[in-house]
Each structure stands twice: as structure tokens, then as C-alpha cells.
Design a protein around this motif. Structure first.
Motif, PDB file in Angstrom:
ATOM      1  N   ARG A 128      24.006  33.481   6.121  1.00 51.43           N
ATOM      2  CA  ARG A 128      24.496  34.186   4.947  1.00 51.43           C
ATOM      3  C   ARG A 128      25.863  34.782   5.250  1.00 51.43           C
ATOM      4  NH1 ARG A 128      20.840  36.249   1.198  1.00 51.43           N
ATOM      5  NH2 ARG A 128      22.697  37.180   0.247  1.00 51.43           N
ATOM      6  N   GLU A 129      26.720  34.889   4.232  1.00 47.24           N
ATOM      7  CA  GLU A 129      28.046  35.491   4.403  1.00 47.24           C
ATOM      8  C   GLU A 129      27.910  36.908   4.948  1.00 47.24           C
ATOM      9  OE1 GLU A 129      30.164  35.337   0.753  1.00 47.24           O
ATOM     10  OE2 GLU A 129      30.477  33.157   0.822  1.00 47.24           O
ATOM     11  N   LYS A 183      30.652  23.251   3.858  1.00 48.23           N
ATOM     12  CA  LYS A 183      31.308  24.441   3.316  1.00 48.23           C
ATOM     13  C   LYS A 183      31.538  24.284   1.816  1.00 48.23           C
ATOM     14  CE  LYS A 183      33.672  25.930   7.552  1.00 48.23           C
ATOM     15  NZ  LYS A 183      34.965  26.045   8.259  1.00 48.23           N
ATOM     16  N   ALA A 196      29.247  26.894  -0.480  1.00 52.79           N
ATOM     17  CA  ALA A 196      30.083  28.079  -0.682  1.00 52.79           C
ATOM     18  C   ALA A 196      29.579  28.931  -1.837  1.00 52.79           C
ATOM     19  CB  ALA A 196      31.531  27.658  -0.927  1.00 52.79           C
ATOM     20  N   GLY A 251      26.714  31.504  -1.223  1.00 51.05           N
ATOM     21  CA  GLY A 251      26.920  32.631  -0.316  1.00 51.05           C
ATOM     22  C   GLY A 251      26.528  32.327   1.116  1.00 51.05           C
ATOM     23  N   GLU A 284      27.673  30.690   4.842  1.00 63.30           N
ATOM     24  CA  GLU A 284      28.789  30.330   5.712  1.00 63.30           C
ATOM     25  C   GLU A 284      28.387  29.188   6.635  1.00 63.30           C
ATOM     26  OE1 GLU A 284      31.137  34.564   6.283  1.00 63.30           O
ATOM     27  OE2 GLU A 284      29.625  33.981   7.754  1.00 63.30           O
ATOM     28  N   THR A 314      29.473  27.528  10.301  1.00 60.41           N
ATOM     29  CA  THR A 314      30.230  27.813  11.519  1.00 60.41           C
ATOM     30  C   THR A 314      30.046  26.665  12.500  1.00 60.41           C
ATOM     31  OG1 THR A 314      29.695  30.157  11.203  1.00 60.41           O
ATOM     32  CG2 THR A 314      30.677  29.530  13.310  1.00 60.41           C
TER      33      THR A 314
END
Length: 410
Positions: A67-68, A243, A247, A250, A252, A254
Motif C-alpha cells: 500500500r502507498e 505501476k 496506481a 493505491g 506501490e 518496488t
């Protein structure tokens, strides 16, 4: 122009073949420099790959979805940053091109007690059988990996086991604070002690089954979705695609490079060292070739004086000497590339036992990993170094006094 160039090449080739001892010495210097660059570059590239794959297959996976704000959070288990529907996300990820496997993890921190001592830990709730296929670089020095049947099992890093003096079969108490402020505890049985590529990770890490973690934290969500790809080279492409897709939810994405600080520092260190090595080899080739060319031109001083006395211009002699050096550079580069690739094949077949890198527990068997661009760069460095080394001697030989040149050696 083409006729003049062809004639100059033919004359340069005849001169190169005529002075065999000097030619052999010069070509040997160039080829050894090129071969050394190929071997050093291949060794460094292998170190990058080995460290990267060890990181991917023991800790991070290729990609992680959270999660962001989860990465920026200072706590390991904020309830507000859980992925609420991990099974749905897993199905969506599994349908993406290039994705081989997806697993869910729950991160937590707490205390581990053996009844005598307590230790602060960071842990992961994992899907044991699925993680076993991911963690191919995770070595178990005692016991065995977790399986789905180990409902109350636990594995810990070597540093944790050493600090608490643990043995396989010991009963341990895990204490975790949950979001409501309460404290949950549960007893686990130690089934294995692992080593990864990171000594720092092993000093505080433990893993328990995901089902037990959800029971402790009273949740069916997950913190992290770990994505394994079929090829590491697809990481950036897959990250960009995910992504774009997640997006608006919500979430992310990585990459493993962003997660592995140790890897980034290793790459920076080795890249700097190899850059210095390249510079040293370039200087050595320059000096060696310059010395050989100087000696050869010194012995041919009367020859150049005769050519100029017969009407050849200084520029033509300069171009002839540079052309000879170009041919020597091509010969040395080709021989060096051949020698370097053959030596790399022999060394890779045997392997180079390497000790653990700094802050690591595991050594590895190194090979020489050849990349076409690196091999081409090494050959070009040898060629360019040879041409540069010839400029000053060629200039000196082409502008000297004709009378002095004709008396040379007389």
C-alpha cells in the motif's frame, strides 16, 4: 584517395611483418591488456549477478507490491497499510506476462523469548511451500525449511539462533503488539536456522507460517505481495506495467534494486574499482606500446630520413607510422579478445571459490560472465591505446632533421 590508402595499408603491413620481434612484443602487450580487461569485467559482472540473484531469491523477490506509504512507515505492521484483498491481487498478478509466482507476506516486529532471554526481531509471515520455491539462495545450516504442515513452526536467522543459543526443536514464545494496543503471544517450535546473503538480515530475522501470523494479528490481509518473474532482465518492464495497472488502487510497486541497499552499494563499489582498474590497464598498455614503438622507430631512423630525402613529406610518414600502429592495435585487440574469451571459458568451467562479501554469510562460486558490449569495449580500449601511444613517436620521427636521420647509426 582509396588507392593511396590501399598502398599505405600494404606498406604498413609489410613493415609490421618485417620487424617481427618488435611486432610480437607490441601485440603481446596489447593482447594481455585486452584479455585482462575482459577477465576483470566478466568477474565484476558475475559478482553483480550473483549478489543480485542471492538477494532476489532469499529476501526480496523481483518485485514487491505494498500500500502507498508502507515503505515510509516507521512501524512494521500498521493496520491502515494492509492490502485488504491479497487473494484478488494475487490472481491479477499471476495473469501478467512474465510472472512466475506470487506470494503474500505479513511483516511484523516483536520480541522472541526462549524463557531466559528476549530479543527484538523483525519477522515475516509466509506461505511456506511457495516460499521454498523462491528462497533458493536461503541455506539452512540446521534443521529444514518451513512447510505448510508446520502450523506452529518457526525458522530464524543464524544471528538470532546464536544470540539466544537456540537448537532445532526448542520451544519459543513470540510476543507481538497488535493495532488495538493489545499484546498477543504464541508458542512456536524451532524447525530450522537459515543463512542468507545478508548477515544483518540474519541477525534479527525470523519466519512463521502466514496462517499463524494472521491469527496473531487478527487479520486476513497482507502487507506485501512478492512477485517472482521468469527472468530478472524483465524487472523494469514488469514494474512499469504493474505501476500503471495498480496506481489507481493505491498500491506501490518496488523493484528489488530499490529494496536492496546492500546490492546498490556493492555495485557502486565494484564499478568504481573496475573503473580504476581499466584506467591502470590503459596506462600500462600506453606505456608498453609507446616504449615498443619508440624503440622500433629509433631503429628505423635512417629509413625515415631516406624516405624524406627522396621526397616523401612528413605528413605521409606520420600517417604511415600511425597506420602501422593501427594494424598492431587490430592484431592485439583480436588476439586479446580471443585469449580473454578462451581464458574466461576455462576459468568458468573450473569456477573460483569466493569468500563471503562484506556483511554477508555466504560465499559463492564465481565465473567469468562475458557480455558482448564489455568484450567489444575491452578490444576498443586496446586499439585506442595503441593509436594514442603512437602519436608522439610518429610526430617526432616525421619532423626530425633529414641529415641527422641519415647519419643515425653510421
Amino acid at each position: 584517395m582509396s588507392i593511396e590508402l590501399g598502398a599505405r595499408l600494404a606498406l604498413a603491413a609489410r613493415n609490421v611483418s618485417r620487424h617481427r620481434s618488435r611486432t610480437a612484443a607490441t601485440v603481446a602487450a596489447i593482447s594481455l591488456g585486452v584479455a585482462t580487461l575482459i577477465l576483470a569485467g566478466g568477474f565484476v559482472q558475475d559478482a553483480f549477478v550473483q549478489v543480485g540473484e542471492a538477494t532476489i531469491h532469499s529476501q526480496t523477490g523481483h518485485l514487491q507490491l505494498t500500500r502507498e506509504g508502507f515503505r515510509a512507515s516507521r512501524t512494521r505492521d500498521p493496520a491502515s497499510l494492509l492490502i485488504a484483498e491479497p487473494d484478488r491481487i494475487k490472481r491479477e498478478l499471476a495473469a501478467e506476462p512474465g510472472v512466475e509466482q506470487v506470494v503474500a507476506r505479513i511483516n511484523f516486529s516483536g520480541m522472541l523469548s526462549n524463557g531466559k532471554r528476549d530479543l527484538g526481531i523483525v519477522g515475516d509471515g509466509i506461505e511456506p511451500d511457495a516460499e521454498a520455491r523462491i528462497g533458493t539462495f536461503m541455506r539452512y545450516i540446521e534443521g529444514a525449511p518451513l512447510t505448510d504442515a508446520d502450523v506452529d513452526g518457526m525458522v530464524v536467522g543464524e544471528g538470532v539462533a546464536r544470540t539466544l543459543d537456540l537448537r532445532v526443536g526448542d520451544t519459543l514464545t513470540l510476543i507481538i503488539s497488535i493495532s488495538q494496543g493489545a499484546v498477543n503471544t504464541q508458542e512456536f517450535r524451532l524447525v530450522g536456522v537459515f543463512q542468507t546473503f545478508s548477515k544483518e538480515f540474519d541477525a534479527r530475522a525470523l519466519r512463521i507460517p502466514l496462517a499463524a501470523t494472521r491469527q496473531l494479528l487478527d487479520t486476513q490481509a497482507a502487507h506485501v505481495m512478492v512477485v517472482m518473474l521468469r527472468q530478472t532482465e524483465d524487472t523494469e518492464r514488469a514494474a512499469a506495467a504493474l505501476k500503471s495497472r495498480f496506481a489507481e488502487q493505491g498500491i506501490e510497486v518496488t523493484t528489488w534494486q530499490e529494496l536492496a541497499d546492500f546490492y546498490e552499494k556493492t555495485v557502486e563499489l565494484y564499478t568504481t574499482q573496475f573503473g580504476v582498474l581499466r584506467l591502470i590497464i590503459l596506462v600500462m598498455v600506453l606505456l608498453s606500446v609507446a616504449n615498443s614503438i619508440n624503440m622500433s622507430l629509433y631503429e628505423r631512423t635512417r629509413e625515415f630520413g631516406t624516405l624524406r630525402a627522396l621526397g616523401d613529406r612528413s605528413q605521409r610518414i606520420f600517417r604511415l607510422i600511425v597506420t602501422e600502429s593501427l594494424l598492431l592495435g587490430v592484431l592485439g585487440a583480436v588476439l586479446g579478445v580471443t585469449l580473454g574469451c578462451f581464458a574466461a571459458w576455462i576459468i568458468s568451467a573450473v569456477g573460483i571459490p569466493m569468500p563471503p562479501p562484506p556483511n554477508s554469510n555466504l560465499g559463492y562460486m564465481a565465473v567469468i560472465r562475458l557480455l558482448p558490449l564489455d568484450v567489444l569495449t575491452a578490444g576498443c580500449i586496446g586499439l585506442v591505446a595503441t593509436c594514442l601511444a603512437s602519436l608522439i613517436p610518429a610526430r617526432r620521427a616525421s619532423v626530425g632533421s633529414i641529415s641527422d636521420a641519415l647519419r643515425h647509426g653510421g
